[in-house]
Motif scaffolding. Structure first.
Motif, PDB file in Angstrom:
ATOM      1  N   ILE A  97       0.847  -1.197   0.000  1.00  0.00           N
ATOM      2  CA  ILE A  97       0.000   0.000   0.000  1.00  0.00           C
ATOM      3  C   ILE A  97       0.881   1.245   0.000  1.00  0.00           C
ATOM      4  N   VAL A  98       1.925   1.239   0.828  1.00  0.00           N
ATOM      5  CA  VAL A  98       2.867   2.358   0.855  1.00  0.00           C
ATOM      6  C   VAL A  98       3.533   2.514  -0.505  1.00  0.00           C
ATOM      7  N   ARG A  99       3.952   1.408  -1.109  1.00  0.00           N
ATOM      8  CA  ARG A  99       4.583   1.455  -2.439  1.00  0.00           C
ATOM      9  C   ARG A  99       3.693   2.183  -3.437  1.00  0.00           C
ATOM     10  N   ASP A 100       2.433   1.808  -3.491  1.00  0.00           N
ATOM     11  CA  ASP A 100       1.529   2.409  -4.469  1.00  0.00           C
ATOM     12  C   ASP A 100       1.270   3.877  -4.154  1.00  0.00           C
ATOM     13  N   LEU A 101       1.187   4.230  -2.875  1.00  0.00           N
ATOM     14  CA  LEU A 101       0.950   5.617  -2.514  1.00  0.00           C
ATOM     15  C   LEU A 101       2.202   6.477  -2.702  1.00  0.00           C
ATOM     16  N   LEU A 102       3.375   5.865  -2.761  1.00  0.00           N
ATOM     17  CA  LEU A 102       4.580   6.625  -3.110  1.00  0.00           C
ATOM     18  C   LEU A 102       4.518   7.121  -4.553  1.00  0.00           C
ATOM     19  N   ARG A 108       5.696  11.614   7.093  1.00  0.00           N
ATOM     20  CA  ARG A 108       6.292  10.422   7.714  1.00  0.00           C
ATOM     21  C   ARG A 108       6.213   9.223   6.776  1.00  0.00           C
ATOM     22  N   GLY A 109       5.108   9.098   6.064  1.00  0.00           N
ATOM     23  CA  GLY A 109       4.971   8.002   5.115  1.00  0.00           C
ATOM     24  C   GLY A 109       5.916   8.143   3.945  1.00  0.00           C
ATOM     25  N   ARG A 110       6.065   9.373   3.436  1.00  0.00           N
ATOM     26  CA  ARG A 110       6.947   9.582   2.284  1.00  0.00           C
ATOM     27  C   ARG A 110       8.408   9.374   2.655  1.00  0.00           C
ATOM     28  N   ALA A 111       8.716   9.490   3.936  1.00  0.00           N
ATOM     29  CA  ALA A 111      10.088   9.244   4.382  1.00  0.00           C
ATOM     30  C   ALA A 111      10.492   7.790   4.200  1.00  0.00           C
ATOM     31  N   LEU A 112       9.524   6.918   3.910  1.00  0.00           N
ATOM     32  CA  LEU A 112       9.824   5.512   3.662  1.00  0.00           C
ATOM     33  C   LEU A 112      10.381   5.268   2.250  1.00  0.00           C
ATOM     34  N   GLU A 113      10.376   6.280   1.387  1.00  0.00           N
ATOM     35  CA  GLU A 113      10.780   6.045  -0.002  1.00  0.00           C
ATOM     36  C   GLU A 113      12.196   5.482  -0.137  1.00  0.00           C
ATOM     37  N   PRO A 114      13.225   6.045   0.516  1.00  0.00           N
ATOM     38  CA  PRO A 114      14.560   5.440   0.368  1.00  0.00           C
ATOM     39  C   PRO A 114      14.591   3.985   0.807  1.00  0.00           C
ATOM     40  N   VAL A 129       0.979   7.412   9.045  1.00  0.00           N
ATOM     41  CA  VAL A 129       1.693   7.112   7.798  1.00  0.00           C
ATOM     42  C   VAL A 129       0.875   7.546   6.590  1.00  0.00           C
ATOM     43  N   VAL A 130      -0.440   7.426   6.685  1.00  0.00           N
ATOM     44  CA  VAL A 130      -1.370   7.721   5.598  1.00  0.00           C
ATOM     45  C   VAL A 130      -2.448   8.665   6.114  1.00  0.00           C
ATOM     46  N   ARG A 131      -2.955   9.525   5.234  1.00  0.00           N
ATOM     47  CA  ARG A 131      -4.114  10.347   5.575  1.00  0.00           C
ATOM     48  C   ARG A 131      -5.093  10.330   4.411  1.00  0.00           C
ATOM     49  N   ARG A 132      -6.331  10.675   4.696  1.00  0.00           N
ATOM     50  CA  ARG A 132      -7.375  10.718   3.678  1.00  0.00           C
ATOM     51  C   ARG A 132      -7.742  12.172   3.442  1.00  0.00           C
ATOM     52  N   ALA A 186      -9.270  17.390  -6.052  1.00  0.00           N
ATOM     53  CA  ALA A 186     -10.140  17.891  -7.118  1.00  0.00           C
ATOM     54  C   ALA A 186     -10.350  16.840  -8.198  1.00  0.00           C
ATOM     55  N   HIS A 187     -11.618  16.661  -8.582  1.00  0.00           N
ATOM     56  CA  HIS A 187     -12.035  15.762  -9.668  1.00  0.00           C
ATOM     57  C   HIS A 187     -11.891  14.277  -9.311  1.00  0.00           C
ATOM     58  N   ARG A 188     -11.399  13.950  -8.096  1.00  0.00           N
ATOM     59  CA  ARG A 188     -11.228  12.543  -7.752  1.00  0.00           C
ATOM     60  C   ARG A 188     -11.883  12.170  -6.425  1.00  0.00           C
ATOM     61  N   GLY A 189     -12.477  13.150  -5.736  1.00  0.00           N
ATOM     62  CA  GLY A 189     -13.113  12.862  -4.463  1.00  0.00           C
ATOM     63  C   GLY A 189     -12.084  12.614  -3.377  1.00  0.00           C
ATOM     64  N   LEU A 190     -12.431  11.794  -2.396  1.00  0.00           N
ATOM     65  CA  LEU A 190     -11.533  11.490  -1.292  1.00  0.00           C
ATOM     66  C   LEU A 190     -10.494  10.461  -1.727  1.00  0.00           C
ATOM     67  N   VAL A 191      -9.253  10.757  -1.416  1.00  0.00           N
ATOM     68  CA  VAL A 191      -8.154   9.851  -1.765  1.00  0.00           C
ATOM     69  C   VAL A 191      -7.278   9.630  -0.543  1.00  0.00           C
ATOM     70  N   TYR A 192      -6.494   8.570  -0.601  1.00  0.00           N
ATOM     71  CA  TYR A 192      -5.481   8.312   0.403  1.00  0.00           C
ATOM     72  C   TYR A 192      -4.142   8.808  -0.121  1.00  0.00           C
ATOM     73  N   GLU A 193      -3.366   9.434   0.742  1.00  0.00           N
ATOM     74  CA  GLU A 193      -2.016   9.849   0.376  1.00  0.00           C
ATOM     75  C   GLU A 193      -1.105   9.681   1.585  1.00  0.00           C
ATOM     76  N   LEU A 194       0.189   9.638   1.324  1.00  0.00           N
ATOM     77  CA  LEU A 194       1.160   9.496   2.398  1.00  0.00           C
ATOM     78  C   LEU A 194       1.372  10.822   3.102  1.00  0.00           C
ATOM     79  N   THR A 195       1.561  10.773   4.387  1.00  0.00           N
ATOM     80  CA  THR A 195       2.005  11.923   5.152  1.00  0.00           C
ATOM     81  C   THR A 195       3.506  12.105   4.919  1.00  0.00           C
TER      82      THR A 195
END
Length: 236
Positions: free
Chosen positions: A27-32, A83-89, A65-68, A72-81
């Motif tokens: 899930i984190v991978r896809d949200l990255l 802290r979540g984006r810090a997992l990319e490396p 790690v994630v927030r909702r 625009a044009h997509r409604g409610l989505v999940y994205e990384l905070t």
């Protein structure tokens, strides 16, 4: 949290308690790659049970790690905070580490836009790209088609002909890109990325088909996107 506790006071343990459950890192991978609606996440992870997806998202939100958010044009989505984006490396190093043990795909294994986006981010050699001319690639792997724009050691990725949002390193959305080289490939692209075949050998063996552009640019592609299966990951 109690049900996920290892009962040890350790940073590694805390990390595993937050993102170590089955499916959580995917899930984190896809949200990255970019913000996703619930249905986008489900479609990108077709084997995940809906109740597990909901549970993991709730856990990741509770752990910061994630927030909702509305988009625009997509409604409610999940994205990384942040802290979540810090997992990319960590995710890129983990993908590089796993590359050496991948082997051949199974008959039911699939590729997705998000998995391939992260695969190209993982194999991108920034230092090599910085010494090469700016180049735009269009890569088709099974059902996935991506534009890879390389310029000055930076990589920007976007789906061909629209598709889910893809975020680049600076947090903005990548723009549509024409391509200097258009290639179609299957799992055999792994051999080119691993360096076990040269660009010309990959074409001759029909591992890669050049659809448009100068075939000589495939060598530049192989230098730009390269993973040595026996190399220690750069994050180690």
């Amino acid at each position: 949290m109690a049900s996920r506790s290892y009962g040890q006071y350790c940073g590694v343990v805390t990390a595993l308690e937050q993102v170590g459950e089955r499916w959580a890192l995917l899930i984190v991978r896809d949200l990255l790659v970019g913000p996703r609606r619930y249905v986008d996440l489900k479609n990108g992870l077709p084997r995940i049970p809906t109740n597990i997806l909901s549970k993991r998202l709730k856990e990741l939100q509770d752990d910061g790690v994630v927030r909702r958010v509305p988009l625009a044009h997509r409604g409610l989505v999940y994205e990384l905070t942040d802290r979540g984006r810090a997992l990319e490396p960590l995710m890129l190093a983990l993908g590089e580490w796993g590359f050496g043990a991948m082997g051949e795909p199974g008959p039911e294994d699939i590729v997705t836009l998000d998995s391939m986006t992260m695969a190209f981010r993982t194999s991108f050699r920034r230092d090599v790209a910085a010494e090469l001319p700016a180049t735009r690639y269009e890569v088709h792997v099974g059902p996935v088609a991506l534009n890879l724009a390389v310029d000055g050691g930076e990589l920007r990725v976007r789906p061909v002909e629209g598709g889910p949002l893809v975020r680049v390193a600076d947090g903005e959305l990548a723009e549509e890109a024409d391509a200097d080289l258009v290639i179609v490939c299957g799992p055999g692209i792994r051999e080119l990325v691993a360096g076990t075949v040269t660009a010309s050998e990959a074409i001759a063996a029909e591992l890669v088909s050049v659809q448009a552009g100068d075939p000589a640019l495939l060598d530049r592609f192989a230098r730009t996107f390269h993973l040595d299966p026996g190399r220690t990951p750069s994050g180690a």
